[in-house]
Design an enzyme around this catalytic site. Structure first.
Site, mmCIF file in Angstrom:
data_model
loop_
_atom_site.group_PDB
_atom_site.id
_atom_site.type_symbol
_atom_site.label_atom_id
_atom_site.label_comp_id
_atom_site.label_asym_id
_atom_site.label_seq_id
_atom_site.Cartn_x
_atom_site.Cartn_y
_atom_site.Cartn_z
ATOM 1 N N PRO A 46 -63.137 -33.375 -38.397
ATOM 2 C CA PRO A 46 -64.085 -33.305 -37.272
ATOM 3 C C PRO A 46 -64.089 -34.607 -36.481
ATOM 4 O O PRO A 46 -63.849 -35.674 -37.066
ATOM 5 C CB PRO A 46 -65.439 -33.079 -37.948
ATOM 6 N N ASP A 47 -64.369 -34.516 -35.175
ATOM 7 C CA ASP A 47 -64.554 -35.773 -34.443
ATOM 8 C C ASP A 47 -65.981 -36.225 -34.682
ATOM 9 O O ASP A 47 -66.643 -35.721 -35.603
ATOM 10 C CB ASP A 47 -64.199 -35.590 -32.952
ATOM 11 N N PHE A 48 -66.492 -37.164 -33.924
ATOM 12 C CA PHE A 48 -67.813 -37.718 -34.237
ATOM 13 C C PHE A 48 -68.915 -37.103 -33.381
ATOM 14 O O PHE A 48 -69.998 -36.801 -33.895
ATOM 15 C CB PHE A 48 -67.799 -39.250 -34.023
ATOM 16 N N ARG A 49 -68.593 -36.901 -32.056
ATOM 17 C CA ARG A 49 -69.717 -36.615 -31.146
ATOM 18 C C ARG A 49 -69.670 -35.245 -30.484
ATOM 19 O O ARG A 49 -70.524 -34.932 -29.682
ATOM 20 C CB ARG A 49 -69.772 -37.723 -30.070
ATOM 21 N N ASN A 87 -58.768 -44.116 -34.851
ATOM 22 C CA ASN A 87 -58.858 -43.208 -35.989
ATOM 23 C C ASN A 87 -58.502 -43.915 -37.295
ATOM 24 O O ASN A 87 -57.624 -44.772 -37.326
ATOM 25 C CB ASN A 87 -57.950 -41.995 -35.768
ATOM 26 N N ASP A 100 -57.757 -42.027 -40.017
ATOM 27 C CA ASP A 100 -57.129 -40.974 -40.847
ATOM 28 C C ASP A 100 -55.650 -41.217 -41.145
ATOM 29 O O ASP A 100 -55.025 -40.445 -41.865
ATOM 30 C CB ASP A 100 -57.328 -39.595 -40.176
ATOM 31 N N HIS A 108 -60.027 -49.654 -35.605
ATOM 32 C CA HIS A 108 -61.202 -49.517 -36.482
ATOM 33 C C HIS A 108 -60.787 -49.458 -37.938
ATOM 34 O O HIS A 108 -61.481 -48.900 -38.781
ATOM 35 C CB HIS A 108 -62.015 -48.266 -36.087
ATOM 36 N N CYS A 120 -66.281 -60.326 -52.958
ATOM 37 C CA CYS A 120 -65.265 -61.374 -53.241
ATOM 38 C C CYS A 120 -63.944 -61.104 -52.540
ATOM 39 O O CYS A 120 -62.989 -61.873 -52.655
ATOM 40 C CB CYS A 120 -65.039 -61.472 -54.761
ATOM 41 N N THR A 134 -60.850 -39.009 -26.976
ATOM 42 C CA THR A 134 -61.883 -40.021 -27.198
ATOM 43 C C THR A 134 -62.983 -39.918 -26.158
ATOM 44 O O THR A 134 -62.748 -39.555 -25.006
ATOM 45 C CB THR A 134 -61.306 -41.453 -27.180
ATOM 46 N N ASN A 186 -57.929 -34.937 -22.641
ATOM 47 C CA ASN A 186 -59.223 -34.836 -23.314
ATOM 48 C C ASN A 186 -59.977 -33.603 -22.841
ATOM 49 O O ASN A 186 -59.742 -33.108 -21.739
ATOM 50 C CB ASN A 186 -60.059 -36.089 -22.993
ATOM 51 N N LYS A 187 -60.864 -33.094 -23.733
ATOM 52 C CA LYS A 187 -61.592 -31.869 -23.340
ATOM 53 C C LYS A 187 -62.549 -32.132 -22.189
ATOM 54 O O LYS A 187 -62.942 -31.229 -21.463
ATOM 55 C CB LYS A 187 -62.378 -31.321 -24.545
ATOM 56 N N GLU A 188 -62.948 -33.414 -22.073
ATOM 57 C CA GLU A 188 -63.940 -33.718 -21.022
ATOM 58 C C GLU A 188 -63.554 -35.022 -20.336
ATOM 59 O O GLU A 188 -62.826 -35.846 -20.894
ATOM 60 C CB GLU A 188 -65.329 -33.865 -21.655
HETATM 61 N N1 APR Z 1 -58.390 -32.005 -27.592
HETATM 62 C C1 APR Z 1 -58.840 -32.873 -26.640
HETATM 63 N N2 APR Z 1 -60.033 -33.521 -26.714
HETATM 64 C C2 APR Z 1 -60.794 -33.287 -27.804
HETATM 65 C C3 APR Z 1 -60.390 -32.402 -28.842
HETATM 66 C C4 APR Z 1 -59.128 -31.753 -28.698
HETATM 67 N N3 APR Z 1 -58.671 -30.899 -29.626
HETATM 68 N N4 APR Z 1 -61.382 -32.389 -29.787
HETATM 69 C C5 APR Z 1 -62.352 -33.233 -29.354
HETATM 70 N N5 APR Z 1 -62.004 -33.761 -28.164
HETATM 71 C C6 APR Z 1 -62.721 -34.771 -27.378
HETATM 72 C C7 APR Z 1 -64.220 -34.604 -27.329
HETATM 73 O O1 APR Z 1 -64.582 -33.784 -26.226
HETATM 74 C C8 APR Z 1 -64.689 -36.058 -27.126
HETATM 75 O O2 APR Z 1 -64.649 -36.414 -25.756
HETATM 76 O O3 APR Z 1 -62.496 -35.998 -28.045
HETATM 77 C C9 APR Z 1 -63.624 -36.857 -27.872
HETATM 78 C C10 APR Z 1 -64.068 -37.332 -29.255
HETATM 79 O O4 APR Z 1 -65.081 -38.300 -29.073
HETATM 80 P P1 APR Z 1 -65.810 -38.913 -30.359
HETATM 81 O O5 APR Z 1 -66.191 -37.831 -31.287
HETATM 82 O O6 APR Z 1 -66.868 -39.854 -29.843
HETATM 83 O O7 APR Z 1 -64.671 -39.761 -31.089
HETATM 84 P P2 APR Z 1 -64.145 -41.211 -30.721
HETATM 85 O O8 APR Z 1 -64.131 -41.420 -29.252
HETATM 86 O O9 APR Z 1 -62.878 -41.395 -31.459
HETATM 87 O O10 APR Z 1 -65.269 -42.152 -31.395
HETATM 88 C C11 APR Z 1 -65.079 -43.544 -31.267
HETATM 89 O O11 APR Z 1 -66.976 -43.957 -32.705
HETATM 90 O O12 APR Z 1 -68.267 -43.655 -34.582
HETATM 91 C C12 APR Z 1 -67.266 -44.398 -34.028
HETATM 92 O O13 APR Z 1 -65.712 -45.578 -35.300
HETATM 93 C C13 APR Z 1 -66.002 -44.293 -34.811
HETATM 94 O O14 APR Z 1 -63.741 -44.567 -33.993
HETATM 95 C C14 APR Z 1 -64.954 -43.859 -33.785
HETATM 96 C C15 APR Z 1 -65.615 -44.253 -32.479
#
Ligand code: APR
Length: 320
Positions: A34-37, A108, A110, A127, A138, A199, A223-225
């Site tokens: 899963p992504d984060f947001r 990432n 991963d 990160h 230590c 991202t 990106n999706k958005e």
């Molecule tokens: N294809 C394209 N875009 C996607 C896909 C996909 N399959 N799935 C998700 N997305 C987009 C989402 O719409 C969002 O804009 O990827 C983005 C993911 O954003 P986040 O969940 O915020 O992830 P990220 O930007 O990597 O977070 C940054 O936040 O919590 C910290 O350290 C953590 O490295 C992470 C940092």
């Protein structure tokens, strides 16, 4: 994404301009991480079971020192080796193999860029990652195998000072690796093509990189958005949609489609074979345990054949 014009990008790549990638969690969602947001599916919307004061606390160093259990619970689910690289990860490898890759900046943890075959010197894990582990007191290193074993049993404590051991992931409140700053000092003025993918550009200093590249740079958002200031420059290309769809489209335009599919299929087979072998192990264990069940019930009634339990084999099989 169907009607975007990649001609300018394809021509620049064919003329020899190199690509710098800026990756986020969205490039690994199709691998099952899963992504984060993202609303509903993002990690931060699904941490309720960890009873955190706020979602990001799971990656906060001060909170970790107070209560490391939420992080270790999450780390078990995110440990590399369970998820195969995606088409987008293999696209990066193709750019590398065709000497068209400048660098990969990834947020990432991963390690899927590494698993896809991108060399260490081409990757900047801004990160950190699960690739190594250290005691937070230590700083003694702990091998990944020992860390995994200890995590399965509970809290991985340092063998020297009993402090908590954590993977070298950058927590909120910790500094980014030196390699991030030194690489960006070298690259900042030389990025010819920037591909920003998966991202939300929420977390700094990583989020500032795409707006720091030279004005002549071709910036592509896969990106999706729409995020950050992408779309504000005349040469920006907004490929709004799935990262893998973008990977397939650009590979097709460059004539690399077959190579991309081959890399991806090989990766999937390697992973599925591994998963199947684990599934086979689980089936064997169930069969062995059934035997134990039969043996147990034998003492209850005489109508079951006695069976020998190959316990050492069973223990061996449990070491998945
Ligand atoms: N294809 C394209 N875009 C996607 C896909 C996909 N399959 N799935 C998700 N997305 C987009 C989402 O719409 C969002 O804009 O990827 C983005 C993911 O954003 P986040 O969940 O915020 O992830 P990220 O930007 O990597 O977070 C940054 O936040 O919590 C910290 O350290 C953590 O490295 C992470 C940092």
């Amino acid at each position: 994404m169907k009607d975007i014009d990649l001609d300018k990008l394809v021509k620049a790549i064919e003329k020899g301009k190199k690509v710098t990638f800026f990756n986020g969690a969205g490039i690994s969602t199709s691998a099952g991480i899963p992504d984060f947001r993202s609303p509903d599916t993002g990690l931060y919307s699904n941490l309720a079971k960890l009873n955190l004061p706020y979602a990001e606390a799971v990656f906060d160093i001060d909170y970790f020192k107070e209560d490391p259990k939420p992080f270790y619970t999450l780390a078990t689910e995110l440990m590399p080796g369970q998820f195969p690289p995606t088409k987008f990860h293999y696209l990066i490898k193709l750019f590398q193999d065709k000497n068209k890759l400048n660098r990969v900046y990834t947020q990432n943890i991963d390690t899927l860029e590494r698993l896809a075959g991108v060399e260490d010197e081409n990757i900047v894990e801004a990160h950190g990652s699960f690739a190594s582990n250290h005691c937070i007191e230590c700083k003694e290193e702990m091998s990944s195998n020992t860390f995994k074993d200890l995590m399965e049993k509970g809290i991985p404590n340092c063998e020297s000072c009993k402090g908590y051991v954590k993977p070298d992931i950058v927590f909120f409140g910790e500094g980014l690796p030196k390699k991030f700053f030194s690489s960006w000092d070298d690259d900042c003025d030389n990025v010819e093509i920037a591909i920003i993918a998966g991202t939300s550009l929420t977390v700094y200093p990583f989020a500032s990189l795409p707006s720091e590249v030279d004005k002549k740079c071709i910036r592509v958002l896969a990106n999706k958005e729409k995020v950050g200031d992408l779309g504000s420059r005349k040469d920006d290309i907004l490929a709004l949609g799935g990262c893998d769809e973008f990977a397939e489209k650009i590979a097709r335009s460059l004539g690399w489609e077959k190579e991309l599919d081959k890399l991806y299929d090989e990766g999937q087979n390697k992973y599925t074979t591994k998963k199947e072998s684990e599934q086979e192990k689980i089936e064997d264990i169930k069969f062995e345990l059934k035997k134990v069940d039969i043996k147990e019930s034998k003492f209850k009634n005489e109508d079951k054949d006695e069976v020998d339990i190959d316990v050492s084999n069973l223990i061996e099989k449990l070491k998945i």
